[in-house]
Design a protein around this motif. Structure first.
Motif, PDB file in Angstrom:
ATOM      1  N   MET A 392       0.847  -1.187   0.000  1.00  0.00           N
ATOM      2  CA  MET A 392       0.000   0.000   0.000  1.00  0.00           C
ATOM      3  C   MET A 392       0.889   1.246   0.000  1.00  0.00           C
ATOM      4  SD  MET A 392      -3.183   1.001   2.480  1.00  0.00           S
ATOM      5  CE  MET A 392      -3.900   2.644   2.422  1.00  0.00           C
ATOM      6  N   PRO A 393       1.274   1.718  -1.183  1.00  0.00           N
ATOM      7  CA  PRO A 393       2.158   2.880  -1.268  1.00  0.00           C
ATOM      8  C   PRO A 393       1.442   4.157  -0.838  1.00  0.00           C
ATOM      9  CG  PRO A 393       1.422   2.194  -3.444  1.00  0.00           C
ATOM     10  CD  PRO A 393       0.927   1.157  -2.492  1.00  0.00           C
ATOM     11  N   PRO A 394       2.193   5.197  -0.483  1.00  0.00           N
ATOM     12  CA  PRO A 394       1.567   6.427   0.035  1.00  0.00           C
ATOM     13  C   PRO A 394       0.651   7.116  -0.973  1.00  0.00           C
ATOM     14  CG  PRO A 394       3.941   6.706  -0.294  1.00  0.00           C
ATOM     15  CD  PRO A 394       3.664   5.260  -0.411  1.00  0.00           C
ATOM     16  N   TYR A 395       0.937   6.984  -2.291  1.00  0.00           N
ATOM     17  CA  TYR A 395       0.083   7.665  -3.265  1.00  0.00           C
ATOM     18  C   TYR A 395      -1.336   7.119  -3.273  1.00  0.00           C
ATOM     19  CZ  TYR A 395       1.208   3.649  -6.321  1.00  0.00           C
ATOM     20  OH  TYR A 395       1.372   2.392  -6.841  1.00  0.00           O
ATOM     21  N   SER A 396      -1.546   5.937  -2.686  1.00  0.00           N
ATOM     22  CA  SER A 396      -2.888   5.340  -2.673  1.00  0.00           C
ATOM     23  C   SER A 396      -3.869   6.150  -1.834  1.00  0.00           C
ATOM     24  CB  SER A 396      -2.829   3.903  -2.164  1.00  0.00           C
ATOM     25  OG  SER A 396      -2.440   3.852  -0.805  1.00  0.00           O
ATOM     26  N   VAL A 397      -3.342   7.000  -0.947  1.00  0.00           N
ATOM     27  CA  VAL A 397      -4.207   7.882  -0.151  1.00  0.00           C
ATOM     28  C   VAL A 397      -3.827   9.343  -0.370  1.00  0.00           C
ATOM     29  CG1 VAL A 397      -4.856   6.211   1.612  1.00  0.00           C
ATOM     30  CG2 VAL A 397      -2.702   7.456   1.858  1.00  0.00           C
ATOM     31  N   GLY A 398      -3.126   9.611  -1.492  1.00  0.00           N
ATOM     32  CA  GLY A 398      -2.782  10.991  -1.834  1.00  0.00           C
ATOM     33  C   GLY A 398      -1.740  11.613  -0.948  1.00  0.00           C
ATOM     34  N   GLU A 399      -0.841  10.781  -0.381  1.00  0.00           N
ATOM     35  CA  GLU A 399       0.190  11.296   0.521  1.00  0.00           C
ATOM     36  C   GLU A 399       1.578  11.098  -0.075  1.00  0.00           C
ATOM     37  OE1 GLU A 399      -0.272   9.313   4.240  1.00  0.00           O
ATOM     38  OE2 GLU A 399      -2.161  10.326   4.740  1.00  0.00           O
ATOM     39  N   THR A 400       2.547  11.776   0.509  1.00  0.00           N
ATOM     40  CA  THR A 400       3.947  11.575   0.158  1.00  0.00           C
ATOM     41  C   THR A 400       4.707  11.179   1.407  1.00  0.00           C
ATOM     42  OG1 THR A 400       4.471  13.905   0.542  1.00  0.00           O
ATOM     43  CG2 THR A 400       3.847  13.273  -1.699  1.00  0.00           C
ATOM     44  N   LYS A 401       5.460  10.110   1.298  1.00  0.00           N
ATOM     45  CA  LYS A 401       6.310   9.668   2.406  1.00  0.00           C
ATOM     46  C   LYS A 401       7.335   8.679   1.850  1.00  0.00           C
ATOM     47  CE  LYS A 401       2.881   7.744   4.837  1.00  0.00           C
ATOM     48  NZ  LYS A 401       2.169   6.936   5.858  1.00  0.00           N
ATOM     49  N   PRO A 402       8.416   8.444   2.556  1.00  0.00           N
ATOM     50  CA  PRO A 402       9.432   7.506   2.053  1.00  0.00           C
ATOM     51  C   PRO A 402       8.857   6.086   1.897  1.00  0.00           C
ATOM     52  CG  PRO A 402      10.306   8.829   3.860  1.00  0.00           C
ATOM     53  CD  PRO A 402       8.837   9.079   3.823  1.00  0.00           C
ATOM     54  N   MET A 403       9.286   5.395   0.856  1.00  0.00           N
ATOM     55  CA  MET A 403       8.888   4.004   0.643  1.00  0.00           C
ATOM     56  C   MET A 403       9.762   3.115   1.526  1.00  0.00           C
ATOM     57  SD  MET A 403       6.455   4.022  -1.739  1.00  0.00           S
ATOM     58  CE  MET A 403       6.448   2.496  -2.658  1.00  0.00           C
ATOM     59  N   ARG A 404       9.132   2.309   2.345  1.00  0.00           N
ATOM     60  CA  ARG A 404       9.863   1.426   3.259  1.00  0.00           C
ATOM     61  C   ARG A 404       9.517  -0.026   2.960  1.00  0.00           C
ATOM     62  NH1 ARG A 404      13.426   5.182   4.827  1.00  0.00           N
ATOM     63  NH2 ARG A 404      12.534   6.851   6.117  1.00  0.00           N
ATOM     64  N   SER A 405      10.214  -0.923   3.640  1.00  0.00           N
ATOM     65  CA  SER A 405       9.859  -2.340   3.543  1.00  0.00           C
ATOM     66  C   SER A 405       8.497  -2.545   4.210  1.00  0.00           C
ATOM     67  CB  SER A 405      10.928  -3.203   4.211  1.00  0.00           C
ATOM     68  OG  SER A 405      11.102  -2.819   5.562  1.00  0.00           O
ATOM     69  N   PRO A 406       7.801  -3.643   3.903  1.00  0.00           N
ATOM     70  CA  PRO A 406       6.442  -3.838   4.436  1.00  0.00           C
ATOM     71  C   PRO A 406       6.400  -3.780   5.961  1.00  0.00           C
ATOM     72  CG  PRO A 406       6.937  -5.462   2.739  1.00  0.00           C
ATOM     73  CD  PRO A 406       8.218  -4.739   3.021  1.00  0.00           C
ATOM     74  N   GLY A 407       5.394  -3.075   6.480  1.00  0.00           N
ATOM     75  CA  GLY A 407       5.194  -2.995   7.928  1.00  0.00           C
ATOM     76  C   GLY A 407       4.272  -4.095   8.410  1.00  0.00           C
ATOM     77  N   ARG A 408       3.950  -4.054   9.688  1.00  0.00           N
ATOM     78  CA  ARG A 408       3.094  -5.092  10.268  1.00  0.00           C
ATOM     79  C   ARG A 408       1.718  -5.134   9.606  1.00  0.00           C
ATOM     80  NH1 ARG A 408       4.073  -5.243  16.854  1.00  0.00           N
ATOM     81  NH2 ARG A 408       6.275  -5.872  16.770  1.00  0.00           N
ATOM     82  N   ARG A 409       1.186  -3.962   9.283  1.00  0.00           N
ATOM     83  CA  ARG A 409      -0.145  -3.928   8.662  1.00  0.00           C
ATOM     84  C   ARG A 409      -0.120  -4.618   7.306  1.00  0.00           C
ATOM     85  NH1 ARG A 409      -2.560  -0.833   4.903  1.00  0.00           N
ATOM     86  NH2 ARG A 409      -4.837  -0.557   5.032  1.00  0.00           N
ATOM     87  N   GLU A 410       0.885  -4.287   6.485  1.00  0.00           N
ATOM     88  CA  GLU A 410       0.977  -4.888   5.155  1.00  0.00           C
ATOM     89  C   GLU A 410       1.163  -6.396   5.249  1.00  0.00           C
ATOM     90  OE1 GLU A 410       1.563  -0.661   4.739  1.00  0.00           O
ATOM     91  OE2 GLU A 410       2.541  -2.108   6.040  1.00  0.00           O
TER      92      GLU A 410
END
Length: 716
Positions: A392-410
């Motif tokens: 779920m990349p940040p652009y999916s909610v219209g945001e900008t943030k660094p791309m990281r490895s998958p978190g717990r939610r993902e």
């Protein structure tokens, strides 16, 4: 520190032992929870609140130590490193029922650490860790609306069982974890083999009865230790700013929430305008104004109060008017669209699933048995042949943030979708491919995990994977005010954010394959959970109908770029010969043919190549190498080399024998070269196989019919 206590709880024929006061004297609370030879050590520790924190900073970690199973970690360092996926999922399993039970005003740092210190192959440690987290929190005297406990429910035949073994989970049709508090069910996590809704409801009820026994055991334990349940009062807060914001914004927010024609973006923009207007009004007040001073003292107060007012009004609208912010009825699903084959055929299968503003692209890759994921954790499964990954990349909610490895939610969302689809996948014997599905969330407004289930079902069918039935999923929500309860179908972002429940249900038209329920309140009666499950069925079937309109069955042909697999069985005694010293022989087959070869311990050989002819060539080599020869067998061969006493002939792929000079003709031969040359095709018969496995061939005594049959076999 507490006096050492060793307490045993017995229910459903199994014992759970609780040891307190023995380990970790400086932790806030610590308990060793043991069942059979599985032991989990759980601690809970509280630290003072940090400045500026406006949420509960709860950190839950589940740690696996390989010494628990008598193993030394692999790798250069020979120690545990990044937690495996299973450990991340157990951390979430502990966190989800624990978090709602802390008071909403609590801002202290709280850390719960669960460590599996011993493990057998019968008892999974995860539910022990969940119950242990509740006990440790009580022992640490942290404000907590518990106790809380969890059990696993299995289904063997027609009988439910509590805390089944790994073997019973694998053989049964249900793997359900139920967590609850004194007020009701607080979390559900399940995988099932298309279980009917009523059976699932009965299983949850069965599990909650056992949960109540564990809750009572915890109450007995803390009473024995002389601990009282901590009920700290909420700190008093000056309501001046809250009252002012409520007065200034309530009417405007109410009007925005009743403009059902607004899109999510338009509604969010209007709400931001109201919030900005209040902020501007506060900024223009005198510096000594109590309202301005309160806002400047806590910059997060304005957005927090504004969210609270919006939440209250949205919930009131649903409870009193039975209508949602987008104008839908409580049981109405958003508009659905489905497409398959949206990416070029280099991709083995693809599909796009869209539910209004939620859009998920799922992509399938088919691999060989060697692509299976090796599981390096404490659990019995050694490999995984179906993998589902969620991004779920940040652009999916219209945001900008660094791309990281998958978190717990993902990781959790991917595991849920994986679990939903496993029951309908073909058996390995019928479809030996390793399957990876990646769900890319391109736009999110709620229920992306269920969107990935739907999109992945479509993509699997587009890839030609012969799933037994298509799977769809829906996310259910809930609003509870006093005794009034409203269940929402297909929740969107604002309803998830401001509601009380996120309940994901996936399954086929036959029954449920996966469940996941999380609460923001302290528990629900089983009857309400049952209503949500039943309401979800209608939504699932509606979504399934839309999916089947796009593709109603798996495609008959795989992508031309998917590997072609051939499977043969060889005698396990030949495995070493096919692999060769240091893998030399099997590497040689790959270099010669371009096909990849995987061999299992039982002698199953899987050969893969994009070009089917290359796979057939590799199969011919392996079949030739592993064919058991008998004296008298006749073959067509090719002379590969000549020595003074005879000629070597390759008569099967990878199999070579020698014709002694005396066996070249029925008359005396002066020189081998007078009869044959390198590259000549010859008909040979196996004369004998000596004790060292050397094959002696002859050209003598071969009947014309035998020669004809050998040529025909070689031509095939």
């Amino acid at each position: 520190m507490f006096d050492e206590i060793d307490k045993s709880i017995s229910f459903d024929g199994r014992d759970i032992r609780l040891k307190v006061g023995l380990l970790a004297p400086q932790a806030g609370g610590a308990v060793l929870v043991q069942s059979e030879d599985t032991a989990v050590f759980v601690t809970a520790t509280r630290a003072s609140a940090r400045e500026g924190i406006d949420f509960l900073p709860l950190l839950v970690d589940y740690e696996e130590r390989l010494y628990a199973a008598g193993r030394i970690p692999g790798g250069f360092l020979r120690r545990e490193g990044r937690p495996p996926e299973k450990a991340t999922l157990v951390s979430r399993l502990i966190d989800r029922p624990l978090r709602p039970l802390f008071p909403g005003w609590l801002r202290d740092d709280i850390q719960v650490v669960a460590t599996t210190m011993s493990m057998d192959e019968r008892v999974p440690p995860d539910v022990l860790a969940v119950t242990g987290a509740s006990i440790a929190t009580l022992l640490a005297k942290i404000p907590f609306n518990g106790p809380m406990a969890a059990v696993r429910v299995g289904l063997i035949g027609d009988d439910f069982i509590i805390n089944p073994t790994y073997k019973e989970i694998e053989e049964g049709d249900l793997d359900l974890v139920v967590a609850g508090s004194p007020e009701g069910v607080i979390m559900v996590e399940a995988g099932a083999n298309q279980l009917p809704e009523q059976d699932m409801i009965e299983a949850i009820d069965f599990g909650y009865e056992a949960v109540r026994d564990l809750i009572q055991a915890q109450l007995d334990l803390i009473k024995e230790l002389g601990i009282e349940l901590v009920k700290e009062t909420e700190p008093e807060v000056d309501s001046t700013l809250e009252d002012f914001i409520g007065d200034r914004t309530t009417q405007a927010i109410k009007e925005i929430l009743t403009h059902f024609e607004y899109t999510k973006g338009e509604r969010d923009e209007k709400l931001e305008e109201v919030k900005a207007a209040v902020a501007a009004e506060i900024a223009e007040m005198p510096e000594d104004s109590p309202i301005r001073m309160a806002a400047e003292a806590n910059p997060k107060a304005l957005p927090t109060v504004f969210k609270s007012v919006t939440k209250k009004l949205m919930r009131k609208q649903i409870i009193e008017d039975g209508v949602r912010v987008d104008g839908r009825k409580l049981d109405e699903v958003r508009k659905i669209s489905c497409r398959t084959g949206v990416l070029p055929s280099r991709v083995h299968g693809s599909a796009l699933f869209q539910r209004e503003l939620t859009q998920v692209l799922s992509v399938v890759t088919l691999g060989t048995p060697g692509d299976a994921q090796e599981m390096d954790d404490l659990h019995p499964d050694e490999e995984k042949r179906y993998m589902h990954h969620y991004n779920m990349p940040p652009y999916s909610v219209g945001e900008t943030k660094p791309m990281r490895s998958p978190g717990r939610r993902e990781i959790g969302h991917g595991a849920l979708a994986e679990r939903a689809l496993v029951p309908v996948l073909p058996e390995k014997s019928d479809f030996p491919y390793v399957i990876r599905v990646v769900s890319e969330v391109l736009s999110s407004n709620g229920s992306t995990s269920m969107g990935s289930v739907c999109g992945s079902t479509l993509a699997l069918m587009d890839a030609g994977v012969p799933i037994s039935k298509p799977v769809s999923g829906a996310a259910m929500g809930l609003i509870k005010e006093g005794d009034e309860v409203r269940i929402l179908t297909d929740i969107q972002g604002i309803e998830d954010f401001l509601g009380d429940m996120d309940f994901k249900v996936a399954g086929t038209d036959t029954g449920i394959t996966a469940l996941q329920m999380d609460m923001k309140i302290t528990g629900l009666p089983v009857s309400v959970v049952a209503d949500a499950i039943n309401q979800a069925r209608a939504a699932r079937l509606h979504i399934l109908e839309k999916m089947l309109a796009a593709i109603d069955k798996p495609r008959a042909e795989l992508s031309p770029y998917a590997p072609r697999l051939l499977t043969i069985k060889i005698d396990p005694e030949f495995i070493g010969m096919v692999i060769g010293p240091g893998g030399k022989t099997i590497k040689g087959i790959t270099e010669q043919t371009g096909a990849k070869v995987d061999i299992e311990d039982d002698g199953t050989v899987t050969i893969s190549a994009i070009d089917g002819e290359k796979a057939k060539a590799a199969r011919a080599i392996i079949e030739g190498m592993t064919r058991k020869l008998s004296a008298g067998d006749v073959y067509v061969g090719k002379v590969t080399r000549i020595i003074p006493i005879g000629a070597f002939v390759e008569f099967l792929p990878g199999k070579e024998g020698m014709i002694h000079i005396s066996q070249l003709a029925d008359y005396r031969v002066g020189k081998v070269e007078d009869e044959v040359a390198v590259g000549d095709e010859v008909i040979v018969k196996v004369r004998e196989i000596d004790q060292r496995g050397r094959i002696n061939l002859t050209r003598l005594g071969i009947h014309p019919d035998e020669a004809t049959a050998a040529r025909e076999a070689a031509a095939q």
